[in-house]
Design a protein around this motif. Structure first.
Motif, PDB file in Angstrom:
ATOM      1  N   LEU A 159      -6.492   4.738  -6.563  1.00 28.49           N
ATOM      2  CA  LEU A 159      -5.199   4.660  -5.790  1.00 28.49           C
ATOM      3  C   LEU A 159      -4.657   6.111  -6.466  1.00 28.49           C
ATOM      4  O   LEU A 159      -4.908   7.078  -7.013  1.00 28.49           O
ATOM      5  N   ASP A 170       0.691  -1.308   0.131  1.00 27.72           N
ATOM      6  CA  ASP A 170       0.197   0.105   0.110  1.00 27.72           C
ATOM      7  C   ASP A 170       0.926   1.249  -0.010  1.00 27.72           C
ATOM      8  O   ASP A 170       0.389   2.192  -0.461  1.00 27.72           O
ATOM      9  N   SER A 176       0.324   2.731  -7.087  1.00 28.95           N
ATOM     10  CA  SER A 176      -0.391   3.958  -7.340  1.00 28.95           C
ATOM     11  C   SER A 176      -0.669   3.852  -8.979  1.00 28.95           C
ATOM     12  O   SER A 176      -0.525   2.888  -9.594  1.00 28.95           O
ATOM     13  N   LYS A 177      -1.463   5.065  -9.191  1.00 31.09           N
ATOM     14  CA  LYS A 177      -1.461   5.191 -10.698  1.00 31.09           C
ATOM     15  C   LYS A 177      -0.495   5.063 -11.687  1.00 31.09           C
ATOM     16  O   LYS A 177      -0.403   4.679 -12.753  1.00 31.09           O
ATOM     17  N   SER A 221      -9.659   5.043 -10.986  1.00 32.95           N
ATOM     18  CA  SER A 221      -9.100   4.235  -9.954  1.00 32.95           C
ATOM     19  C   SER A 221      -8.886   5.286  -8.645  1.00 32.95           C
ATOM     20  O   SER A 221      -8.986   6.635  -8.811  1.00 32.95           O
ATOM     21  N   GLY A 254      -6.872  -2.282  -6.665  1.00 31.33           N
ATOM     22  CA  GLY A 254      -5.746  -1.609  -6.032  1.00 31.33           C
ATOM     23  C   GLY A 254      -4.994  -2.734  -5.354  1.00 31.33           C
ATOM     24  O   GLY A 254      -4.303  -2.377  -4.188  1.00 31.33           O
ATOM     25  N   THR A 255      -4.652  -3.717  -5.947  1.00 27.69           N
ATOM     26  CA  THR A 255      -3.680  -4.793  -5.374  1.00 27.69           C
ATOM     27  C   THR A 255      -2.960  -5.334  -6.689  1.00 27.69           C
ATOM     28  O   THR A 255      -3.318  -5.334  -7.684  1.00 27.69           O
TER      29      THR A 255
END
Length: 353
Positions: free
Chosen positions: A330, A104, A108-109, A328, A285-286
């Motif tokens: 992120l 985490d 990111s994007k 997204s 997001g993973t």
């Protein structure tokens, strides 16, 4: 410093199985790739002997120094993010301090750019391989003479053909520049060989034409045009092709040819995998290394899809990744300050122990 030194001095912080085995895409002939993280002894880190990474001769075992590892994570390097995302069954060793580096902090994007950009570069590479397989280059490189033409009215005739037709020798030719005309030359011929002309080229390996001193009012036998751009392009293609031949994995190449593939099937499998992972990051997001569609990906590796079919899959994924990035949740990029603070705290703890 070697890998053995890292182990002897207990400097390894993380060691994982990477590559095909970590993706669940290994087959009976797959190698076992290892990646890991180490930290330098304090004196070496503060001194002049900083080492960013250490690997074995075949580069299938690679360890990154802690600082370099975090630097690459901040840059969203696909290979390094995959190391951090290693499944428990692929972790051979993990120092407790490595638990401070979590996905985490770094997802990111920005991963859209690194994962998809790298995948697209591999698609371009595959196109280049496609061209190499279907357009092999002759062992004998063409010479400057092969790119010279004689102008006859509104037509051009290959120089070598013209010389042979008129029973002339290039060594007895003299060339003179034609003013304001790029790569156009007046050609005169010295049949008696008494004027000291330098010929069109000095030897077959010449990369330039020779100019000679030609007396004013000497009768011109012909005008010669040199396709310089075509010659330069041929030299580049020739060099690239035979470098590829020298460096290619013959087993993989033979397998591709035997299966009727005009692309590197294994490379294209990993290209599609990368694009699928990029889409997963943008939408969920993973990042999960082990792929749920093993059979579909192995079908690409085994050459069951055509080059055109793989290109269509890739283009569709790229489009879906672009759309997913727009919605997204992120962050745009990893939080560099948090990552650096974590790195400093980790290194401080390591050097205090």
């Amino acid at each position: 410093m070697t890998i053995d030194d890292l182990k002897a001095q207990n400097l390894i912080l993380l060691e994982v199985i990477s590559g095909s085995r970590s993706f669940g895409l290994d087959t009976a002939t797959s190698d076992t790739d290892i990646k890991g993280v180490f930290y330098l002894p304090k004196a070496q880190f503060y001194g002049l002997d900083y080492l960013p990474q250490i690997s074995n001769e075949t580069n299938d075992i690679v360890y990154y120094e802690l600082g370099r590892f975090v630097e690459l994570l901040i840059k969203s390097n696909p290979n390094i993010l995959e190391v951090l995302a290693s499944a428990p069954e692929c972790i051979l060793y993990q120092h407790p301090i490595m638990k401070q580096l979590t996905l985490d902090l770094f997802l990111s994007k920005q991963t859209k750019q690194t994962f998809a950009h790298y995948a697209v570069s591999q698609i371009k590479k595959a196109k280049g391989l496609n061209k190499k397989i279907n357009n092999p280059v002759e062992v004998k490189r063409k010479t400057v003479l092969d790119f010279c033409y004689i102008i006859e009215g509104t037509q051009t005739l290959p120089l070598n053909t013209w010389l042979a037709t008129h029973q002339l020798h290039q060594q007895q030719c003299g060339l003179a520049n034609v003013p304001h005309a790029r790569d156009l030359y007046a050609l005169v011929y010295d049949r008696a060989g008494i004027n000291g002309y330098h010929g069109i080229i000095k030897h077959l390996d010449s990369t330039e034409l020779c100019l000679s001193s030609v007396a004013i009012n000497t009768p011109i036998n012909a005008y010669l045009s040199f396709n310089r751009d075509g010659y330069s392009s041929h030299c580049r293609d020739y060099k690239a092709y035979w470098q590829w031949v020298d460096l290619r994995n013959e087993q993989r190449y033979a397998s591709n040819v035997d299966n009727g593939n005009d692309y590197d099937a294994k490379n294209m499998m990993h290209t599609i995998r990368l694009l699928q992972v990029a889409h997963e990051i943008m939408t969920k997001g993973t990042l999960t290394n082990k792929r749920p569609n093993r059979e579909a990906l192995l079908a690409i590796k085994h050459g069951e899809l055509s080059y055109a079919e793989i290109m269509l899959i890739a283009e569709k994924l790229v489009s879906e990744i672009e759309s997913a990035q727009a919605t997204s949740l992120l962050p745009d990029a990893p939080n560099r300050e948090n990552a650096m603070a974590t790195l400093v705290a980790m290194r401080t703890r390591l050097y205090e122990s």
